[in-house]
Enzyme design. Structure first.
Site, PDB file in Angstrom:
ATOM      1  N   THR A  13       0.798  -1.234   0.000  1.00 30.70           N
ATOM      2  CA  THR A  13       0.000   0.000   0.000  1.00 30.70           C
ATOM      3  C   THR A  13       0.825   1.275   0.000  1.00 30.70           C
ATOM      4  OG1 THR A  13      -0.097  -0.131   2.404  1.00 30.70           O
ATOM      5  CG2 THR A  13      -1.952  -1.081   1.183  1.00 30.70           C
ATOM      6  N   ALA A  15       4.000   4.054  -1.205  1.00 31.25           N
ATOM      7  CA  ALA A  15       4.298   4.716  -2.478  1.00 31.25           C
ATOM      8  C   ALA A  15       5.066   3.775  -3.405  1.00 31.25           C
ATOM      9  CB  ALA A  15       5.116   5.991  -2.221  1.00 31.25           C
ATOM     10  N   CYS A 130      17.794   5.133  -3.017  1.00 24.94           N
ATOM     11  CA  CYS A 130      17.423   5.839  -4.251  1.00 24.94           C
ATOM     12  C   CYS A 130      18.528   6.757  -4.781  1.00 24.94           C
ATOM     13  CB  CYS A 130      16.152   6.642  -4.021  1.00 24.94           C
ATOM     14  SG  CYS A 130      16.160   7.620  -2.509  1.00 24.94           S
ATOM     15  N   SER A 160       8.803  12.425  -1.908  1.00 27.70           N
ATOM     16  CA  SER A 160       8.444  11.013  -2.049  1.00 27.70           C
ATOM     17  C   SER A 160       9.400  10.092  -1.309  1.00 27.70           C
ATOM     18  CB  SER A 160       8.395  10.624  -3.527  1.00 27.70           C
ATOM     19  OG  SER A 160       9.642  10.871  -4.143  1.00 27.70           O
ATOM     20  N   GLY A 161      10.634  10.546  -1.106  1.00 27.40           N
ATOM     21  CA  GLY A 161      11.594   9.740  -0.362  1.00 27.40           C
ATOM     22  C   GLY A 161      11.127   9.444   1.049  1.00 27.40           C
ATOM     23  N   HIS A 243      14.295  12.936  -7.608  1.00 25.54           N
ATOM     24  CA  HIS A 243      15.473  13.495  -6.952  1.00 25.54           C
ATOM     25  C   HIS A 243      16.419  14.094  -7.995  1.00 25.54           C
ATOM     26  CE1 HIS A 243      14.136  11.683  -3.372  1.00 25.54           C
ATOM     27  NE2 HIS A 243      15.045  10.747  -3.171  1.00 25.54           N
TER      28      HIS A 243
END
Lengths: 340, 340
Positions: A13, A15, A130, A160-161, A243
């Protein structure tokens, strides 16, 4: 008909989890059975996959029976709790968390960089951080031609990280500020809307936050070189999901920028984005939703005869996490490396 | 009663111009007469100063009669057109544009760094570029103790650097995106809301944009050292008015971070902001509206024995432009250096 596989997503569930689902569908991953696992809190909800509503199950000891591949993206604690169980039941775990990355028995893999490392896995393969994945894609092809001595990196990391909730928080904060209200920070430690701050991962006793040390240590492990000296300053910026990184490279001897450009123009996973006349270079909004890392502004460092500057943007959720994990799974299938 | 001076602001209606007005009032600058000059377009409008509405005049040959100090912030073209006229009429011009900065006859001054350079002016003193001013404040005190060999800088520059219209544009774009619409870029070349891009100043033939070369060349001129090697990557970020910079310094011999911290904790114009336990360091929203440059995250560079990393944020309009100009004017008065 070619073989297909039983896949489980642990942390479906989040991101990265929802991006994994999208990628398995869009890349037509050979799936025989797909299991969505999450915490008790999400159990009973459904997620769409190829037009069907799949039920989310609460993860348990029995979840990993009859599973070939586990794509785990539910955080380090969850991975530590369940990876061993899954491996014991015969699955290969491709883990997005930092739990096993520096474990000497666990390969840390970027398929375009060190695919062969995956061959020796013992059930767990770690997906790098990432920022590390994005940087290695741009630097590795150059490092193959001339060894990199030192890297000085500064990052511009999107919300988002810190997960889907952080992305929502930035939007809410931004909206509040535009309406003359004060922004509220609950997911991130400080307001990120119209602001930025040094990365909020835990601080270590050398003055680098964990995110920065990941760039240092993971890059060395992926490159198979403890000689490369790396320093990084990681910063969160009010961007939603890609990023960016300013990367200063130092080689033993000068590296012609045109040669670097030629190399990166046909490197796997990299798209060269440079229009010098138009001052048009990689931007996070254009990297969002794309598979490739956008690289540009390749130039001779005027402060060092053996220096090279470059600039990159990459989708943090996609190549920075979910896509790289799916690519590792595809690599294992292609090379017949699933067994352990 | 101490002496007071006849001051003119050239470019009174811009982001820096209005800040100049605010600073002259809040710092109780000794003003005998204040003239607001702008283009024909703004003539006839008024701006508030100490409770009075001052009429804006269109700049002309006669504007500079009976003026002691001109604070110019109307762009390079306007400065080139009018600075000579003002100097001929006996005024000293403190110029915010880049028009005269690298002119050997024109001192380039940061009052906390090289005040003595102002003594030899011939009517014009240049105010350095914002990113340069902020960086020199943090680096100069260290450079006094141990010479800096090389600087690798990456910037996070706010919309204000492109003027008040760019600040408005970012807000409008942000609002559009939050409402599901496409952002429109007219002032800046690309949408800046939830995005960032390499600095949009003109590109030079060494692959550095002009903003980056300003950091290189202006810092050398201010430090009076052509030996310092400097490279910079300048990036615009969706922040409204303070710039941030990640600065990697290389010295001849190791520089103890604690010594650097001690030095910067009592350096003029600098405020040390470091709470390592709380992961609390300089942020642009906290630098906005402040006089000091906030400096922190001072740490040993783990990639180089003689390297030191630091992080800073400073108000681009204030210390990065208007405040520095007013401080130069105050310096000229204090030292009795107005005549030429």
């Amino acid at each position: 008909m070619s073989k297909s596989y039983r896949v489980a997503i642990l942390g479906a569930t989040g991101a990265v989890g929802t991006e994994l689902l999208e990628l398995l569908e869009s890349r037509n991953f050979p799936i025989a059975d797909l299991k969505l696992l999450a915490s008790q809190r999400s159990a009973g909800k459904t997620l769409k996959f190829k037009g069907e509503n799949l039920l989310i199950e609460a993860v348990s000891d029995r979840s990993f029976e009859n599973v070939d591949i586990v794509l785990a993206s539910a955080g380090g604690g969850t991975s530590k709790r369940w990876a061993g169980v899954a491996v014991e039941k015969g699955a290969v775990v491709i883990d997005n968390s930092s739990a096993f990355r520096m474990n000497q028995e666990v390969p840390l893999v970027v398929p375009e960089v060190n695919p062969q490392a995956a061959a020796s896995h013992k059930g767990i393969i770690a997906n790098p951080n990432c920022t590390t994945i994005l940087m290695t894609l741009a630097v590795w092809p150059l490092h193959q031609v001339k060894a990199v001595k030192r890297i000085v990196a500064a990052t511009y990391q999107s919300a988002s990280g810190a997960g889907a909730k952080a992305m929502e928080e930035v939007k809410t904060q931004t909206s509040a500020i535009l309406q003359g209200q004060s922004p509220v920070a609950e997911v991130l430690p400080y307001p990120l809307a119209f602001n930025l701050f040094p990365h909020n991962s835990p601080m270590t006793d050398v003055g680098y936050c964990e995110e920065e040390l990941k760039m240092v240590n993971e890059t060395r492990k992926i490159f198979g070189s403890q000689e490369i000296r790396i320093t990084a300053t990681c910063v969160r910026v009010p961007v939603l999901r890609a990023h960016s990184e300013a990367i200063n490279l130092e080689f033993e001897t000068p590296f012609d920028p045109d040669e670097a450009r030629a190399i990166l123009s046909h490197s796997p996973g990299v798209k060269l984005v440079e229009d010098w006349q138009a001052n048009y270079f990689p931007m996070p909004i254009e990297a969002s939703g794309r598979d490739e890392v956008l690289v540009g502004r390749i130039r001779q460092d005027i402060s060092h005869p053996c220096g090279l500057e470059l600039w990159l943007c990459g989708d943090q959720i996609r190549k920075g996490a979910a896509l790289n994990a799916v690519q590792i799974a595809e690599l294992l299938i292609e090379k017949n490396w699933l067994s352990h």
